[in-house]
Design a protein around this motif. Sequence first.
Motif, PDB file in Angstrom:
ATOM      1  N   UNK A 122       9.584   4.478   3.117  1.00  0.00           N
ATOM      2  CA  UNK A 122       9.974   4.992   4.426  1.00  0.00           C
ATOM      3  C   UNK A 122       8.827   5.732   5.092  1.00  0.00           C
ATOM      4  N   UNK A 123       7.782   6.045   4.317  1.00  0.00           N
ATOM      5  CA  UNK A 123       6.671   6.777   4.912  1.00  0.00           C
ATOM      6  C   UNK A 123       5.760   5.864   5.696  1.00  0.00           C
ATOM      7  N   UNK A 124       5.797   4.576   5.324  1.00  0.00           N
ATOM      8  CA  UNK A 124       4.766   3.685   5.850  1.00  0.00           C
ATOM      9  C   UNK A 124       5.295   2.971   7.069  1.00  0.00           C
ATOM     10  N   UNK A 125       4.632   3.199   8.160  1.00  0.00           N
ATOM     11  CA  UNK A 125       5.042   2.582   9.401  1.00  0.00           C
ATOM     12  C   UNK A 125       4.418   1.206   9.489  1.00  0.00           C
ATOM     13  N   UNK A 126       5.182   0.284  10.036  1.00  0.00           N
ATOM     14  CA  UNK A 126       4.683  -1.078  10.134  1.00  0.00           C
ATOM     15  C   UNK A 126       4.353  -1.378  11.581  1.00  0.00           C
ATOM     16  N   UNK A 127       3.193  -1.924  11.810  1.00  0.00           N
ATOM     17  CA  UNK A 127       2.734  -2.134  13.174  1.00  0.00           C
ATOM     18  C   UNK A 127       2.815  -3.580  13.613  1.00  0.00           C
ATOM     19  N   UNK A 128       1.991  -3.908  14.562  1.00  0.00           N
ATOM     20  CA  UNK A 128       2.032  -5.187  15.235  1.00  0.00           C
ATOM     21  C   UNK A 128       1.451  -6.294  14.361  1.00  0.00           C
ATOM     22  N   UNK A 129       2.306  -7.212  13.918  1.00  0.00           N
ATOM     23  CA  UNK A 129       1.793  -8.312  13.084  1.00  0.00           C
ATOM     24  C   UNK A 129       0.883  -9.221  13.872  1.00  0.00           C
ATOM     25  N   UNK A 130       0.988  -9.175  15.182  1.00  0.00           N
ATOM     26  CA  UNK A 130       0.139 -10.032  15.990  1.00  0.00           C
ATOM     27  C   UNK A 130      -1.325  -9.681  15.872  1.00  0.00           C
TER      28      UNK A 130
END
Lengths: 364, 510
Positions: A303-311
């Motif tokens: 839950x700590x790790x934010x996921x960003x733009x796969x593009x």
Amino acid sequence: MSSASHVAAQKLDILVDTFISKLKRRQITGSYKIATETCQFLMRVISTSRWSTPQEFIQLIRKVGQRIQEAQPREFVTGNVVRRVLAIIRDEVNGTGDSLNNANVNNGAPSAPVDTSMFQLLSTVNTSSSTNLAIKENTRGQNDLRSVVIQGIRELSDEISSVNENIEAMTVDLIHENEVLLTPTPGSGTVLNFLLKASLKRKFTVLVTESYPNDIEECHLFAKKLAEANIETVIIPDSTVFAVMSRVGKVLIGARSVFANGGCVSNAGVAAVCECAKEHRTPVFAVAGLYKFSPTYPFDKDSLIEVGNSGKVMPFEDSDLVGKCEVTNPVFDYVIPEHIDIYITNMYVYFFLFINLFFQFIST
Amino acid sequence: MTDKKDPKATSQASVVPAATASTSAAANASKTGPPPQKTLTNKELKELKKKEKAAKRAAAKAAHGGANPDQQHDQHGKSNNNNNKSQKPKTASQLKKQMNSAKIKDTDVKIPAMFSHLETREQRIAASPTVASIVHPSILALTLKISTYKVVGSSTRCQSMLEAFKDVITSYKTPEGTSLQRHLTSHLSHQIEYLKTGRPLSVSMGNAIRWLKQKISQIPIEMSDEDAKVQLKEDIDLFIQEKILYSGKVITQFASGHIQNNSKILTYGHSEVLKKLFKYCAIEENKSFDIYIVDSKPLFEGKKLAKELSSVKNIKCHYNLITSLSSVLERSSIDFCFLGANSMLSNGRLYSRVGTALVAMSSKNKSIPVLVCCESIKFSDKVQLDSVTLNELGDADDMINTKPFNKTGFNLQQYLNNLEAKKVEEQNGAGKKGQQQQQQSKKEKDDKLLQSSQKNEETLSNWKDYPSLNILNVLYDLTPPEYIQKIITEVGALPPSSVPVILREYKSIT
């Protein structure tokens, strides 16, 4: 009286909601900005809030704090600032309005206040009722409390803005001449300041990893600034870290948040770099302002790790792959406490096993 | 030389290696397109030397038979210089001397101090001049492809090189007074020298060349040239089959036992052998599994693998960059890590694409077994302890582009730069001196740089102007044997410490 408090409550709601929407829409991002904005926000909340007992005051701030923490759940700085403010308030309330206690607690100074506040924690159980009655009657006492607390928040705000200057002061002791440093967090302003200040007294080389794809622009700016200050800078791709690690003297990272166990959250790729440094027995320094230290424990690392733009990882130009492959782009990385040798903050230099000492003064 | 002393005139400096790269003109930069208005002492000396050598060659030409000028290599259309020089095959030592005199220390090339002992691309190109005229077109094409990373990967390069050699052998004609067995080797050496200017040879290519030269020397004297050539080509085909294609199949057999249904495999970059392995397991053995592909700048080889594997039914592909490595390992319980190799060194270390060591280390620390699939042709008796002392430097500018990777060949780039320079000179008229031209073009360049630096996109397009800024782009790194569980080759599976044993075996077979 009740209509006035109604109006005040509405004003408060509007204030809180505006701030929360700002956070949710990511109009404010970055630990430093969020910390300073939260201080301003809390000052306003305190001036517009209406309460009859200090306990109510504390509850109010706690509720507001919980709400703003949920607005950006991975940004722990909001919670930290609220906790510091609560500590200010509690000390004010419990410590018979002594300015001594306030000042000391704000600056995180050593043992004496800890003893007195813990002692007073035990003793207020008996005297709380009497103090409650006293304050209930005295609205001027309320205003006094308010102004003292606001003063405390101003000091906190000053501390946050002077984080960089205080950290800079410790640079010279830590870097020797002709050293090779590696920094995998080019987005950190604190690290940049640290290096620029150190370059005035020492000559060294800095290897900067690119942090592709999320921080590559920042990496280029960082490298440019270092080069303009005549520091030998080398930009290396993230994959080359292991290859050069044997030639690196120290690793310098900027932490986003630090937790109660001494672990920290930083940019993607930093965990691998720190692991690599551990293998080569290279010391790792983390720089972070005190406002980033959170007494929460990272139970759930996902839950700590934010996921960003796969593009950014796989652009749509690779159209034949886009639909068929699972692509993720985690923006953060969790670094375990064993991989970090030392935390450099604006007050002290901490080793992760002793971080709980710091939290004793802050959390209540 | 003004261009050497003035670091800003990068266009001028790049003209110099361009000239040397352009066909068999000796290192005489003043002879490129525009008339030599800058007569400088070094160049005058070189001109004199060239004239003397030309005279010598003309005298010796009568004695020697004709060379093999297959085609006038016409890369830029500036090859009028070639006609002045005779096309005679020189001995290896003569060539080396010429190349050494031709090498120009390009002071504008910026390498980080740590790696300054490694050869840059510019230096490699500068070594190419005189040989270009006798190089076979297949080799020319291959060199271009290799240098622009169109043909990349140890096995692929080796195979392509051997195919190109077959073409060379086909069009080879033994000159009078010597035999095929003796002369073909040196002829091939010239081709190889040119190949080296694209990128340094890999261990597999080196081993193949050694084998080929041995084979050539073993051809019986009585055999006619035509028969010998046919024999050699068959041998090369057999070699490719045995050492590359069938080895791949055998490795696949050995390794496929590790991949079970629903297993999760981690891999880094692109490897021919691993691609065959994964396809085999998914298609022939009908296993369904997950593959996590980790990739990195600047080559993005993992995308190639992902493209191939994502179309296979039973494979679920996951694609990540190397910065997200620890998140991937944390989240998904990977069963195995398969890595490809450029070569295996004698002290058990794996020499492979940069980033492999990071993947191997992270896997080891999470108790994921690391398996390396490597054909025996990639084994080398070199010993190396770290990734800094011996490595290959790539082009630093590849790292700056944040857009997709699209490389133009070095010579093409030089040609374009020359065109620009010519345009500038024509604009200024014929009468101006060289200095003013330089200043003019410099001013224009500065204006352009100012504009581009104001753009947010490429903040570092003018990185060369910052003296303390460097960009590192190495292509390989060394993985210590502690991280590797098993090496799978066509002769069996072995621990990394047994590499010297295989080398002994391999040498005894040939």
